[in-house]
Design a protein around this motif. Structure first.
Motif, PDB file in Angstrom:
ATOM      1  N   SER A  47       0.791  -1.228   0.000  1.00 23.47           N
ATOM      2  CA  SER A  47       0.000   0.000   0.000  1.00 23.47           C
ATOM      3  C   SER A  47       0.826   1.282   0.000  1.00 23.47           C
ATOM      4  N   ASP A  48       2.115   1.176   0.276  1.00 26.24           N
ATOM      5  CA  ASP A  48       2.971   2.358   0.289  1.00 26.24           C
ATOM      6  C   ASP A  48       3.562   2.682  -1.080  1.00 26.24           C
ATOM      7  N   LEU A  49       3.311   1.805  -2.077  1.00 25.93           N
ATOM      8  CA  LEU A  49       3.913   1.991  -3.398  1.00 25.93           C
ATOM      9  C   LEU A  49       2.872   2.224  -4.480  1.00 25.93           C
ATOM     10  N   ILE A  50       3.287   2.941  -5.521  1.00 26.00           N
ATOM     11  CA  ILE A  50       2.512   3.110  -6.740  1.00 26.00           C
ATOM     12  C   ILE A  50       3.396   2.595  -7.872  1.00 26.00           C
ATOM     13  N   PHE A  51       2.790   1.876  -8.813  1.00 27.18           N
ATOM     14  CA  PHE A  51       3.534   1.282  -9.918  1.00 27.18           C
ATOM     15  C   PHE A  51       3.142   1.999 -11.204  1.00 27.18           C
ATOM     16  N   VAL A  52       3.928   3.001 -11.555  1.00 24.90           N
ATOM     17  CA  VAL A  52       3.642   3.834 -12.724  1.00 24.90           C
ATOM     18  C   VAL A  52       4.028   3.073 -13.987  1.00 24.90           C
ATOM     19  N   ARG A  53       3.163   3.108 -14.978  1.00 20.46           N
ATOM     20  CA  ARG A  53       3.474   2.500 -16.267  1.00 20.46           C
ATOM     21  C   ARG A  53       4.564   3.315 -16.936  1.00 20.46           C
ATOM     22  N   ALA A  54       5.625   2.652 -17.316  1.00 22.24           N
ATOM     23  CA  ALA A  54       6.750   3.329 -17.959  1.00 22.24           C
ATOM     24  C   ALA A  54       6.312   4.059 -19.226  1.00 22.24           C
ATOM     25  N   SER A  55       5.300   3.547 -19.887  1.00 23.06           N
ATOM     26  CA  SER A  55       4.827   4.152 -21.128  1.00 23.06           C
ATOM     27  C   SER A  55       4.256   5.556 -20.943  1.00 23.06           C
ATOM     28  N   THR A  56       3.925   5.922 -19.720  1.00 25.23           N
ATOM     29  CA  THR A  56       3.370   7.260 -19.475  1.00 25.23           C
ATOM     30  C   THR A  56       4.437   8.316 -19.206  1.00 25.23           C
ATOM     31  N   ILE A  57       5.663   7.898 -18.962  1.00 22.58           N
ATOM     32  CA  ILE A  57       6.716   8.822 -18.518  1.00 22.58           C
ATOM     33  C   ILE A  57       7.234   9.657 -19.684  1.00 22.58           C
ATOM     34  N   ASP A  58       7.265  10.972 -19.484  1.00 19.91           N
ATOM     35  CA  ASP A  58       7.716  11.911 -20.521  1.00 19.91           C
ATOM     36  C   ASP A  58       9.217  11.835 -20.769  1.00 19.91           C
ATOM     37  N   GLN A  59       9.983  11.452 -19.776  1.00 20.98           N
ATOM     38  CA  GLN A  59      11.436  11.324 -19.890  1.00 20.98           C
ATOM     39  C   GLN A  59      11.780   9.836 -19.741  1.00 20.98           C
ATOM     40  N   PRO A  60      11.568   9.030 -20.787  1.00 16.90           N
ATOM     41  CA  PRO A  60      11.684   7.573 -20.641  1.00 16.90           C
ATOM     42  C   PRO A  60      13.060   7.092 -20.195  1.00 16.90           C
ATOM     43  N   ASP A  61      14.112   7.873 -20.409  1.00 20.29           N
ATOM     44  CA  ASP A  61      15.444   7.428 -19.999  1.00 20.29           C
ATOM     45  C   ASP A  61      15.680   7.557 -18.496  1.00 20.29           C
ATOM     46  N   VAL A  62      14.694   8.059 -17.750  1.00 25.00           N
ATOM     47  CA  VAL A  62      14.827   8.156 -16.299  1.00 25.00           C
ATOM     48  C   VAL A  62      14.718   6.772 -15.651  1.00 25.00           C
ATOM     49  N   ILE A  63      14.198   5.800 -16.396  1.00 29.55           N
ATOM     50  CA  ILE A  63      14.052   4.452 -15.840  1.00 29.55           C
ATOM     51  C   ILE A  63      14.997   3.478 -16.515  1.00 29.55           C
ATOM     52  N   GLU A  64      15.310   2.433 -15.776  1.00 30.60           N
ATOM     53  CA  GLU A  64      16.080   1.313 -16.294  1.00 30.60           C
ATOM     54  C   GLU A  64      15.583   0.061 -15.584  1.00 30.60           C
ATOM     55  N   ALA A  65      15.137  -0.905 -16.357  1.00 31.14           N
ATOM     56  CA  ALA A  65      14.595  -2.129 -15.763  1.00 31.14           C
ATOM     57  C   ALA A  65      15.693  -2.915 -15.062  1.00 31.14           C
ATOM     58  N   GLN A  66      15.344  -3.512 -13.913  1.00 29.76           N
ATOM     59  CA  GLN A  66      16.264  -4.359 -13.164  1.00 29.76           C
ATOM     60  C   GLN A  66      15.889  -5.830 -13.237  1.00 29.76           C
ATOM     61  N   VAL A  67      14.589  -6.128 -13.346  1.00 24.90           N
ATOM     62  CA  VAL A  67      14.133  -7.512 -13.304  1.00 24.90           C
ATOM     63  C   VAL A  67      12.998  -7.748 -14.298  1.00 24.90           C
ATOM     64  N   THR A  68      12.795  -9.035 -14.566  1.00 23.56           N
ATOM     65  CA  THR A  68      11.638  -9.495 -15.327  1.00 23.56           C
ATOM     66  C   THR A  68      10.888 -10.468 -14.436  1.00 23.56           C
ATOM     67  N   VAL A  69       9.573 -10.298 -14.341  1.00 18.40           N
ATOM     68  CA  VAL A  69       8.750 -11.225 -13.568  1.00 18.40           C
ATOM     69  C   VAL A  69       7.772 -11.922 -14.513  1.00 18.40           C
ATOM     70  N   TYR A  70       7.338 -13.100 -14.100  1.00 22.21           N
ATOM     71  CA  TYR A  70       6.485 -13.957 -14.911  1.00 22.21           C
ATOM     72  C   TYR A  70       7.135 -14.259 -16.264  1.00 22.21           C
ATOM     73  N   SER A  71       8.441 -14.482 -16.237  1.00 21.01           N
ATOM     74  CA  SER A  71       9.155 -14.786 -17.483  1.00 21.01           C
ATOM     75  C   SER A  71       8.653 -16.085 -18.122  1.00 21.01           C
ATOM     76  N   SER A  72       8.119 -16.993 -17.313  1.00 24.16           N
ATOM     77  CA  SER A  72       7.603 -18.254 -17.851  1.00 24.16           C
ATOM     78  C   SER A  72       6.378 -18.042 -18.735  1.00 24.16           C
ATOM     79  N   ARG A  73       5.763 -16.888 -18.633  1.00 25.70           N
ATOM     80  CA  ARG A  73       4.555 -16.612 -19.414  1.00 25.70           C
ATOM     81  C   ARG A  73       4.832 -15.707 -20.615  1.00 25.70           C
ATOM     82  N   ALA A  74       6.082 -15.368 -20.836  1.00 30.73           N
ATOM     83  CA  ALA A  74       6.423 -14.494 -21.964  1.00 30.73           C
ATOM     84  C   ALA A  74       6.142 -15.201 -23.284  1.00 30.73           C
TER      85      ALA A  74
END
Length: 149
Positions: free
Chosen positions: A91-118
């Motif tokens: 409840s203390d976190l918000i998960f913003v969709r990266a696609s909404t960010i105006d400065q997309p280079d501010v993020i860098e992915a660290q992990v992949t989850v549910y890789s078995s379903r890719a």
């Protein structure tokens, strides 16, 4: 509010500002993320909820995840853009969709989850730590360097 980054939905009716840089970013290949994104995965960036200001009208769609936790997906009722998600167990976190960010280079992915379903056509970045499903609940803590415990 001075911002570290800003974002918006496709039509601009929903705006967001974050006063901090993302703590953790993950690609998620779960069925719900694939269906809600219209592609092979979603990319979410985790932030302290109190650090993000969101303005504009949103519609929420609640659905239980595999864990039983309720995921609330917020989207613009005008253009349909997914903006963020909330998880009832974090409840203390918000998960913003990266696609909404105006400065997309501010993020860098660290992990992949549910890789078995890719799907085979959405290749997983092998340089990232990958979890076949969601990491165990006790490992979800976001730490300063963006890795998962």
């Amino acid at each position: 509010m001075e911002s570290a980054f800003t974002g918006s939905c496709l039509c601009g009716n929903v705006q967001l500002k974050s006063k901090v840089r993302p703590q953790m970013t993950a690609h998620c290949h779960c069925d719900d993320c694939r269906k809600s994104s219209g592609t092979g995965h979603c990319t979410h960036t985790a932030l302290p909820k109190e650090a993000v200001e969101v303005t504009g009208e949103l519609t929420l769609f609640d659905k239980p995840a595999d864990s039983g936790n309720v995921i609330s997906r917020a989207f613009c009722p005008n253009c349909g853009s997914a903006v963020y998600s909330l998880n009832s167990s974090m409840s203390d976190l918000i998960f913003v969709r990266a696609s909404t960010i105006d400065q997309p280079d501010v993020i860098e992915a660290q992990v992949t989850v549910y890789s078995s379903r890719a799907p085979s056509w959405d290749k997983i970045d092998e340089s990232l730590q990958a979890f076949p499903e969601m990491p165990p609940q006790g490992s979800r803590e976001v730490i300063d360097d963006g890795a998962m415990k």
